[in-house]
Design an enzyme around this catalytic site. Sequence first.
Site, PDB file in Angstrom:
ATOM      1  N   ASP A   1      41.032  32.781  38.449  1.00  0.00           N
ATOM      2  CA  ASP A   1      40.207  33.722  37.682  1.00  0.00           C
ATOM      3  C   ASP A   1      40.094  33.193  36.253  1.00  0.00           C
ATOM      4  O   ASP A   1      41.031  32.577  35.740  1.00  0.00           O
ATOM      5  CB  ASP A   1      40.894  35.097  37.672  1.00  0.00           C
TER       6      ASP A   1
ATOM      7  N   ASN B   1      26.114  31.820  36.841  1.00  0.00           N
ATOM      8  CA  ASN B   1      27.424  32.227  37.337  1.00  0.00           C
ATOM      9  C   ASN B   1      27.451  32.397  38.853  1.00  0.00           C
ATOM     10  O   ASN B   1      28.293  31.821  39.523  1.00  0.00           O
ATOM     11  CB  ASN B   1      27.822  33.564  36.682  1.00  0.00           C
TER      12      ASN B   1
ATOM     13  N   TYR C   1      20.787  40.548  39.816  1.00  0.00           N
ATOM     14  CA  TYR C   1      22.120  40.650  40.416  1.00  0.00           C
ATOM     15  C   TYR C   1      22.011  40.500  41.936  1.00  0.00           C
ATOM     16  O   TYR C   1      22.650  39.636  42.552  1.00  0.00           O
ATOM     17  CB  TYR C   1      22.757  41.994  40.021  1.00  0.00           C
TER      18      TYR C   1
ATOM     19  N   TYR D   1      38.795  43.969  39.605  1.00  0.00           N
ATOM     20  CA  TYR D   1      39.086  45.246  40.266  1.00  0.00           C
ATOM     21  C   TYR D   1      39.183  45.084  41.792  1.00  0.00           C
ATOM     22  O   TYR D   1      40.218  45.380  42.400  1.00  0.00           O
ATOM     23  CB  TYR D   1      37.971  46.223  39.877  1.00  0.00           C
TER      24      TYR D   1
ATOM     25  N   GLY E   1      38.420  39.963  34.294  1.00  0.00           N
ATOM     26  CA  GLY E   1      39.653  40.272  35.019  1.00  0.00           C
ATOM     27  C   GLY E   1      40.809  40.424  34.038  1.00  0.00           C
ATOM     28  O   GLY E   1      40.673  40.162  32.844  1.00  0.00           O
TER      29      GLY E   1
ATOM     30  N   ILE F   1      34.870  29.196  37.779  1.00  0.00           N
ATOM     31  CA  ILE F   1      34.349  28.973  39.139  1.00  0.00           C
ATOM     32  C   ILE F   1      33.406  27.774  39.174  1.00  0.00           C
ATOM     33  O   ILE F   1      33.262  27.115  40.208  1.00  0.00           O
ATOM     34  CB  ILE F   1      33.670  30.240  39.694  1.00  0.00           C
TER      35      ILE F   1
ATOM     36  N   ALA G   1      34.388  36.504  42.713  1.00  0.00           N
ATOM     37  CA  ALA G   1      34.109  36.231  41.300  1.00  0.00           C
ATOM     38  C   ALA G   1      32.609  36.246  41.062  1.00  0.00           C
ATOM     39  O   ALA G   1      31.900  35.342  41.481  1.00  0.00           O
ATOM     40  CB  ALA G   1      34.664  34.865  40.927  1.00  0.00           C
ATOM     41  N   ALA G   2      32.131  37.284  40.426  1.00  0.00           N
ATOM     42  CA  ALA G   2      30.698  37.317  40.137  1.00  0.00           C
ATOM     43  C   ALA G   2      30.423  38.222  38.959  1.00  0.00           C
ATOM     44  O   ALA G   2      31.187  39.141  38.679  1.00  0.00           O
ATOM     45  CB  ALA G   2      29.926  37.818  41.345  1.00  0.00           C
TER      46      ALA G   2
END
Length: 354
Positions: free
Chosen positions: A31, A92, A141, A11, A36, A52, A74-75
């Site tokens: 990606d 990640n 997070y 997004y 995504g 990643i 990217a997370a």
Amino acid sequence: MRILVVGGAGYVGSTSVETLVRAGHHVTVYDNLTTGHRAAVIEGPRLVVGQIGDRGHLEHVLREDRIDAVLHCAAKSLVAESMADPGLYYRNNVAGGVALLEAMKGAGVTRLVFSSTAAVYGEPRRVPIAEADRTDPINPYGATKLAFEGAMRWFAASHGFRAISLRYFNVAGATEANGEDHDPETHLIPLVLNVATGEGSHIQIFGQDYPTPDGTCIRDFVHVRDLGNAHLLALEATGEGDPSLEVYNLGSAAGFSVREVVEAARKVTGRSIPARALKRRVGDPPVLVASSRRARRELGWTPRHSSLEQMLTDAWRWRLAHPRGYDDRVAEERERASGSDGHERGVAASVAVS
Ligand code: UDP
């Protein structure tokens, strides 16, 4: 500038790609398409499907596309999921992120802009929150985003990186091409709009006993277009100066309560949107509102689209235009029909991030 947008099919990433391309930059998207969407990458940029955590593949792409700077979006980014599975978040967001840093070092790319979060502050002692305020995340997070900022700081000190971390609060709205389409969806505004379309029966309001005027949480929302512009300004700002990690908050400085968001959505959509009160959701701080003075002063950033009405109007327009969200099959067919348009599949790796 030649820019690699890691997580560029998500997004925030896909809407930033639009801004960067419009500003005349050459963009490559990297990606893994787990969260995504292929269809979110506008025509033009090459899409490389990869992980990643795959340092070798990333280094190859950085060299092959002669990349000058990286935008890292990217997370894994869901508070509740991070509480349920912290290992996933460390793997990640920290291990995956460090692989990206090492790939950049290997390829001699030292300009980096990172999509961080207000969750690094935990429960703020004062609002609006300033960048120098205490960071004390209350969920994995936020903790993993902060840990990655730490790694960036040392890559600046030891390897000459010029890096910027942008701490966002809540992101909303849409562009003409791209909007919010998560599965499962957990964010307030898309869920409220689901109720407006009849896809959901009612919105659940998590917690009504917070120390706020109406008892519901207060959040600072930024339009995804304004965020794209902040990414552009930050990437440009990494072009000069001494190696460093600079941190900027991005918010509109106006907080809205969960109830206010639901009420505004009723007005914008003209639908009734029934709401039901539930108990608090684990890991939610009562108030998150940013001071963006530093970003305004030093990056020249001005949020222009971040009124609640504008964000809801744009998100609603996108939702009505894409009733089933993205249709990735159409994007795949488009690619097949055009033979090779530059999109390619990367190699598989062990760390899954989008
Ligand atoms: N929220 C809610 N009902 C929902 C989803 C979210 O009441 O169905 C609340 C949530 O508890 C938080 C705010 O809305 O106070 C924003 O949550 P969201 O998940 O959108 O973003 P976050 O702040 O976690 O990044």
